[in-house]
Design an enzyme around this catalytic site. Structure first.
Site, PDB file in Angstrom:
ATOM      1  CE  LYS A 285       5.665   6.732   6.926  1.00 56.43           C
ATOM      2  NZ  LYS A 285       4.702   6.356   7.949  1.00 56.43           N
TER       3      LYS A 285
ATOM      4  CG  LEU B 162      -1.758  -1.315   1.345  1.00 58.79           C
ATOM      5  CD1 LEU B 162      -2.465  -1.380   2.693  1.00 58.79           C
ATOM      6  CD2 LEU B 162      -2.769  -1.415   0.205  1.00 58.79           C
TER       7      LEU B 162
ATOM      8  N   GLY C  54      -8.750   5.630   1.453  1.00 58.24           N
ATOM      9  CA  GLY C  54      -8.356   4.556   2.367  1.00 58.24           C
ATOM     10  C   GLY C  54      -8.013   3.276   1.617  1.00 58.24           C
ATOM     11  CG  HIS C  55      -5.655   0.477   3.752  1.00 58.57           C
ATOM     12  ND1 HIS C  55      -6.702  -0.072   4.450  1.00 58.57           N
ATOM     13  CD2 HIS C  55      -4.763   0.901   4.687  1.00 58.57           C
ATOM     14  CE1 HIS C  55      -6.455   0.018   5.747  1.00 58.57           C
ATOM     15  NE2 HIS C  55      -5.290   0.613   5.930  1.00 58.57           N
TER      16      HIS C  55
ATOM     17  CG  ASN D 239      -0.076  -0.462   6.175  1.00 56.32           C
ATOM     18  OD1 ASN D 239      -0.934  -0.892   5.415  1.00 56.32           O
ATOM     19  ND2 ASN D 239      -0.365  -0.007   7.374  1.00 56.32           N
ATOM     20  CB  ILE D 240       5.086   0.684   1.509  1.00 57.53           C
ATOM     21  CG1 ILE D 240       6.435   0.340   0.860  1.00 57.53           C
ATOM     22  CG2 ILE D 240       4.915   2.182   1.772  1.00 57.53           C
ATOM     23  CD1 ILE D 240       6.518   0.552  -0.620  1.00 57.53           C
TER      24      ILE D 240
ATOM     25  CE  LYS E 213       1.625   3.453  10.502  1.00 59.57           C
ATOM     26  NZ  LYS E 213       1.220   3.338   9.091  1.00 59.57           N
TER      27      LYS E 213
ATOM     28  N   GLY F 244       0.048   4.596  -0.967  1.00 63.93           N
ATOM     29  CA  GLY F 244      -0.720   5.801  -1.284  1.00 63.93           C
ATOM     30  C   GLY F 244      -0.380   7.008  -0.441  1.00 63.93           C
TER      31      GLY F 244
END
Length: 508
Positions: A127, A113, A222-223, A251-252, A396, A115
């Site tokens: 990111k 993911l 959203g994913h 998530n990447i 994060k 995005g």
């Protein structure tokens, strides 16, 4: 008198509040339809088809949003999942691996993911292009991991990136540098939906452009959007035609989400002969994870419940580590043919997440989103696997970045593993203050990354810098009050120390 005004007065004279609400709902839906048609009319010919698909998808979501009332789960129906519906990872590992693991790997596709932007860490652009370790970005590490698999087992595991309109262009430019690597890379874009004014419930966009003034008028939803976007892009069918059977989605920015051969073997060769269509990796909650979504049993199906869906009176119960012991890592293994079947039947059901935002100019908007894991209840024979915490290593914040850049981890073929020199396998708790929020400020404040092998807890607040070769052990708290500055000298060893006040080191 317009038809709506007529309905309106009938509803009022009939005295039915629900009728009255229904009229309002129809009015809102009609206004939205009109506005979306005006926006679509501004699309250039080459963008018409996918803009239409995006706006149709949004209209369906908006329709559901208007229908729903209050929290989407009935708390009384929530039960702990049955014992066998969440399997321990150790059980899968104990089975070992078959000789033909390469043929099993050839059925897999890795989906990341991709995005999100790096704005929360003070970075421009995607990111995934932030450097996290030895100048390697999230994307570099992902490519290295999959290339290592393909070389080791002589396989053809492709990488698929789900980009958003925010990340697509920058990501595609970078992908050229991997043209000589041993893996195929595909991309597709998630949808682009219009943000809605919180008061009027109408789109703030006036046309389809998303540059200049219009940048804030659109958002990626959203994913959970992966199912429709993947299907609509044609890529899902292409991969099925190539003989691929499962995707591993994560998530990447989760550096722990590497391809796990034991889980893959369990999917492809289930001990009971019945294949799972959807597997969610979960891990034990700690006090830091109380907000994470949890797996529950709901109306006879496994169901992901997020904190936003919980009625206010039950939030503390939801957060309790004793009742809900695990949370979703967002590492998911999903059958491609099942996605295709459900997508064709329009049968993937995900709760709507209403995300309120205030734009730079002060305008309040909402964006309607869905989460990929919420679809678990739509698939047959779903399973949770309780995996080691090491498979959940998200970056994060710069506090997370400090951990993964440090000697707590060693890097091998794109994968980070906890150093054997650390006596306890737990990750230290690190809290860096607001002076460290942006990556560039964070990097400026550390001449080199401290030795953290024996660290349990680090809190840093205020104007603090670290010299070269500093070692941090036990619990270290460093607080520079407003107007003060603390320079930790090169070579300092801080063990169970509180440092506060003013400490300046001046060159002479």
């Amino acid at each position: 008198m317009s038809k709506y005004a007529e309905d309106f007065s009938k509803a009022i004279s009939g005295g039915g509040m629900s009728q009255f609400q229904e009229v309002i709902r129809q009015e809102l839906e009609y206004s939205m339809k009109m506005d979306l048609e005006k926006i679509l009319a501004t699309a250039p010919q080459n963008e018409l088809e996918h803009t239409q698909k995006d706006l149709e998808g949004f209209q369906k979501l908006f329709h559901r949003f208007l229908q729903e009332k209050g929290p989407s789960v009935d708390w009384g129906k929530i039960q702990r999942p049955p014992e066998d519906s969440i399997q321990p990872y150790e059980k899968m590992k104990a089975r070992g691996l078959p000789d033909n693991i390469a043929s099993v790997l050839n059925k897999l596709v890795v989906v990341k993911l991709n995005g999100g932007l790096g704005t929360s860490m003070g970075c421009k652009g995607p990111k995934s292009l932030i450097s996290v370790r030895n100048e390697n970005t999230f994307l570099d590490l992902t490519v290295q991991q999959i290339e290592h698999l393909n070389k080791t087992y002589n396989t053809d595991v492709p990488l698929v990136l789900m980009n958003s309109f925010n990340t697509d262009e920058d990501t595609k430019k970078i992908l050229q540098k991997y043209s000589h690597c041993r893996l195929k890379i595909y991309t597709f874009n998630q949808s682009r939906y219009p943000r809605v004014n919180k008061e009027s419930l109408l789109p703030i966009a006036k046309d389809v452009s998303y540059t200049g003034e219009n940048t804030e008028a659109w958002y990626p939803p959203g994913h959970g959007d992966i199912y429709a976007s993947f299907y609509n892009s044609g890529l899902l069918n292409t991969l099925i035609d190539e003989g691929k059977e499962y995707i591993f989605v994560s998530n990447i920015d989760n550096l722990g989400a590497t391809v796990d051969l034991y889980i893959l073997n369990h999917l492809m060769n289930p001990p009971n002969g019945k294949r799972c269509e959807f597997v969610m990796e979960v891990t034990d909650k700690t006090r830091a994870d109380v907000k994470g979504g949890t797996l529950t049993q709901y109306e006879g199906k496994l169901r992901l419940v997020e904190i936003a869906q919980v009625p206010k009176a039950h939030v503390d119960e939801f957060k309790s580590v004793s009742k809900f012991k695990i949370f979703n890592t967002n590492n998911l293994w999903i059958s491609l043919s099942a996605i295709k079947r459900l997508q064709k039947q329009n049968a993937i059901d995900m709760e709507i997440i209403v995300n309120s935002k205030t734009l730079d100019g002060g305008l309040n908007v909402i964006q309607l989103e869905t989460a990929v894991g919420a679809a678990i209840k739509s698939f047959e024979n779903s399973l949770g696997i309780n995996v080691p915490r090491s498979r959940f290593l998200p970056v994060k914040t710069t506090s997370d970045l400090l951990l993964v850049m440090s000697n707590l981890y060693s890097l091998n073929a794109g994968s980070l593993t906890m150093s054997e020199k650390r006596e306890f396998p737990t990750v230290p708790l690190v809290k860096l203050g607001s002076s460290f929020t942006k990556v560039q400020d964070y990097l400026r404040r550390f001449e080199s990354i401290p030795d953290m092998l024996e660290l349990d807890h680090l809190t840093v607040s205020g104007d603090v810098t670290f010299g070269k070769n500093v070692a941090l052990k036990g619990t270290v708290i460093i607080i520079a009050n407003h107007g003060d500055r603390i320079d930790i000298p090169p070579g300092a060893v801080l063990e169970n120390k509180i440092v506060s006040g003013n400490l300046r080191i001046l060159d002479h």
